[in-house]
Write a protein that holds these residues in place. Sequence first.
Motif, PDB file in Angstrom:
ATOM      1  N   ARG A 140     -30.526   3.030 -35.191  1.00 17.82           N
ATOM      2  CA  ARG A 140     -31.003   2.057 -33.296  1.00 17.82           C
ATOM      3  C   ARG A 140     -32.389   2.226 -33.943  1.00 17.82           C
ATOM      4  O   ARG A 140     -32.722   3.087 -35.102  1.00 17.82           O
ATOM      5  CB  ARG A 140     -30.779   3.471 -32.714  1.00 17.82           C
ATOM      6  N   ARG A 199     -38.886  -4.851 -29.792  1.00 22.21           N
ATOM      7  CA  ARG A 199     -36.968  -4.524 -29.450  1.00 22.21           C
ATOM      8  C   ARG A 199     -36.629  -5.618 -28.676  1.00 22.21           C
ATOM      9  O   ARG A 199     -35.086  -6.073 -28.797  1.00 22.21           O
ATOM     10  CB  ARG A 199     -36.880  -4.067 -28.392  1.00 22.21           C
ATOM     11  N   TRP A 257     -36.451  -8.486 -31.998  1.00 22.77           N
ATOM     12  CA  TRP A 257     -35.035  -8.204 -32.923  1.00 22.77           C
ATOM     13  C   TRP A 257     -33.842  -7.332 -32.385  1.00 22.77           C
ATOM     14  O   TRP A 257     -33.242  -6.601 -33.857  1.00 22.77           O
ATOM     15  CB  TRP A 257     -36.298  -7.310 -34.321  1.00 22.77           C
ATOM     16  N   GLY A 258     -33.845  -6.715 -31.646  1.00 26.90           N
ATOM     17  CA  GLY A 258     -32.879  -5.559 -30.797  1.00 26.90           C
ATOM     18  C   GLY A 258     -31.431  -6.556 -29.880  1.00 26.90           C
ATOM     19  O   GLY A 258     -32.083  -7.672 -29.397  1.00 26.90           O
ATOM     20  N   ARG A 259     -30.575  -5.555 -29.848  1.00 28.89           N
ATOM     21  CA  ARG A 259     -29.430  -6.065 -28.768  1.00 28.89           C
ATOM     22  C   ARG A 259     -29.445  -4.760 -28.224  1.00 28.89           C
ATOM     23  O   ARG A 259     -28.427  -4.167 -29.061  1.00 28.89           O
ATOM     24  CB  ARG A 259     -28.081  -7.093 -29.777  1.00 28.89           C
ATOM     25  N   TRP A 260     -28.889  -4.975 -27.172  1.00 31.32           N
ATOM     26  CA  TRP A 260     -28.333  -3.693 -26.151  1.00 31.32           C
ATOM     27  C   TRP A 260     -29.595  -2.392 -27.146  1.00 31.32           C
ATOM     28  O   TRP A 260     -28.658  -1.274 -27.036  1.00 31.32           O
ATOM     29  CB  TRP A 260     -27.395  -3.648 -26.324  1.00 31.32           C
ATOM     30  N   ARG A 283     -30.331  -1.857 -30.092  1.00 38.37           N
ATOM     31  CA  ARG A 283     -30.027  -1.113 -31.874  1.00 38.37           C
ATOM     32  C   ARG A 283     -30.020  -2.770 -31.723  1.00 38.37           C
ATOM     33  O   ARG A 283     -30.560  -3.760 -31.667  1.00 38.37           O
ATOM     34  CB  ARG A 283     -28.522  -1.480 -31.682  1.00 38.37           C
ATOM     35  N   LYS A 313     -30.454  -5.520 -34.219  1.00 38.96           N
ATOM     36  CA  LYS A 313     -29.555  -6.569 -34.020  1.00 38.96           C
ATOM     37  C   LYS A 313     -29.373  -7.022 -36.033  1.00 38.96           C
ATOM     38  O   LYS A 313     -27.672  -7.591 -36.264  1.00 38.96           O
ATOM     39  CB  LYS A 313     -30.447  -8.448 -34.649  1.00 38.96           C
ATOM     40  N   TRP A 314     -30.582  -6.818 -36.796  1.00 34.32           N
ATOM     41  CA  TRP A 314     -29.718  -6.124 -38.627  1.00 34.32           C
ATOM     42  C   TRP A 314     -30.357  -5.306 -39.151  1.00 34.32           C
ATOM     43  O   TRP A 314     -31.247  -4.577 -39.376  1.00 34.32           O
ATOM     44  CB  TRP A 314     -31.288  -7.516 -39.204  1.00 34.32           C
TER      45      TRP A 314
END
Length: 333
Positions: free
Chosen positions: A17, A64, A67-70, A72, A74-75
Motif C-alpha cells: 500500500r 493514487r 498509479w493506484g488500483r483500489w 494499492r 499498480k506496480w
Amino acid sequence: MTTQEITTTMRAYAQDRFGPLTDLELREVPVPQPGAGEVLVQVTAAGVDPSIWHLVTANPRMVRLVWGRWGRPKWPVPGWDLSGTVVRVGPSVTELSVGDRVVGQARGTFQEYAVAPVSTLVTVPDPLDLTAVAALPVSGVTAYQAVESVQPGPGKRIAVIGAGGGVGGFAVQLAARAGAEVTAVCSAGKADLVRGLGASEVIDYRATDVTESGRTFDGIIELAGRRPQGALRRLLTKRGRLVVVGGEPTGTEWLGMGRMLQATLSNPFVPQHLHGLVATMPKETLQELVDLLAAGDLRVPLDRAFPFEEAVEAVQFVRDGHPHGKVVVAVGG
Ligand SMILES: NC(=O)c1ccc[n+]([C@@H]2O[C@H](COP(=O)([O-])OP(=O)(O)OC[C@H]3O[C@@H](n4cnc5c(N)ncnc54)[C@H](OP(=O)(O)O)[C@@H]3O)[C@@H](O)[C@H]2O)c1
C-alpha cells in the motif's frame, strides 16, 4: 526464447500500500519472464530520484489515481532507471542478445532482475561503468530536454537553479557544452562540483537571493526552491526563456504540477517564453547521452552508490534534498 541459467527467485523491494518509505520490504519473489518485445535484465544499478519517494508515499495525492488500483500501487516495486546485463530475451526480440550491457527504463528496478521493453534500452559500450550509467535515464534525459528548452548557445547566459543535484549536474554540463555561460545556483558546499562541471559562476542561494541579485539571464532552468514565477521572470531578459522542471514540496500536494502548468499557461500572455517540462524518455536522447559519456564529453556527477540493502536509505537521502549530484543503488550483477 533465448535464455541463460538463472535462479527462479530473487530479492525485490515491494510495497502493498502507499505509505512511508519504511513500508518498503525486501522480499523473495519469483523472477519475472520477458514477453514479446521485452528482455530480462540482471540489474547492476538502479537510479534514485525524487519521484521514487513521491510514488511510494502517494504525495502528491493524484499518484493514487494514476498509479493506484483500489488503493494499492499498480506496480509494487519502485524505481524507473536501470543498468545491467541482458540474461533472457523474449519472443520476437532481435535487437538485443544475452550478455548485452544495457541502460534504460523498466517498471520496477529495485529488484535483482527486471523485465524491460527493448524500446527503452540502449547498449552500453564496454569501458563505461555500468553502475554510474544508471544515473542517466531520468536525470540525464530530463536535463537534456530542459537545456534544449532554454536554447543555450555562445554568448547566452543560463542559470541553473538546483545545479548541484541529479538533474542539475547534467544540465550544467549540457548548457556549458552548448557554449553558454552557466550560473549555478546551489549551496556553497557544491561550488567546486558545479565549477568542475562547467559553471562559470556560482551563487550560494543561502547567502544571496538570486531573484534580488539584479542579474539577468537568457534562460533559467528551475529545479529547486520554488521561487515565485514573477520573481523568476524579473531575472529574465526581455525574450528570455524559463523552464520549470521541479522543486520539492514541503507538505502534501494534490496535483504536484501547479507551477509547471502556471508557466505553460501564462506563456501566451508574456513576451518571455515560459514552459513547464514533463520529461519524456526518447531512446534517441538516451543514446546521445551514452555516446557523449563514451566520448568523454559528459560525465555522471555521481554522489554515491548505496548498497542494495540500503535502498530505502538512498531514497530518503535524496528526499532529504542535498545529494552532491546523482545517487544510484548498486543492486548486483
Ligand atoms: N518535470 C519532470 O519531468 C522532472 C523530471 C525529473 C525531476 N524532476 C524534478 O526536478 C527536481 C530536481 O530533481 P533532481 O533529481 O535534480 O533532485 P535533487 O537531486 O534532489 O536535486 C535538487 C537540488 O536542489 C538543491 N536545492 C534545494 N533547495 C534549493 C533552493 N532553495 N535553491 C536552489 N537549490 C536548492 C539541493 O541541494 P543544495 O540545497 O545542497 O544545493 C539539490 O541538490 C525535483 O523536484 C524532481 O522531482 C522533474
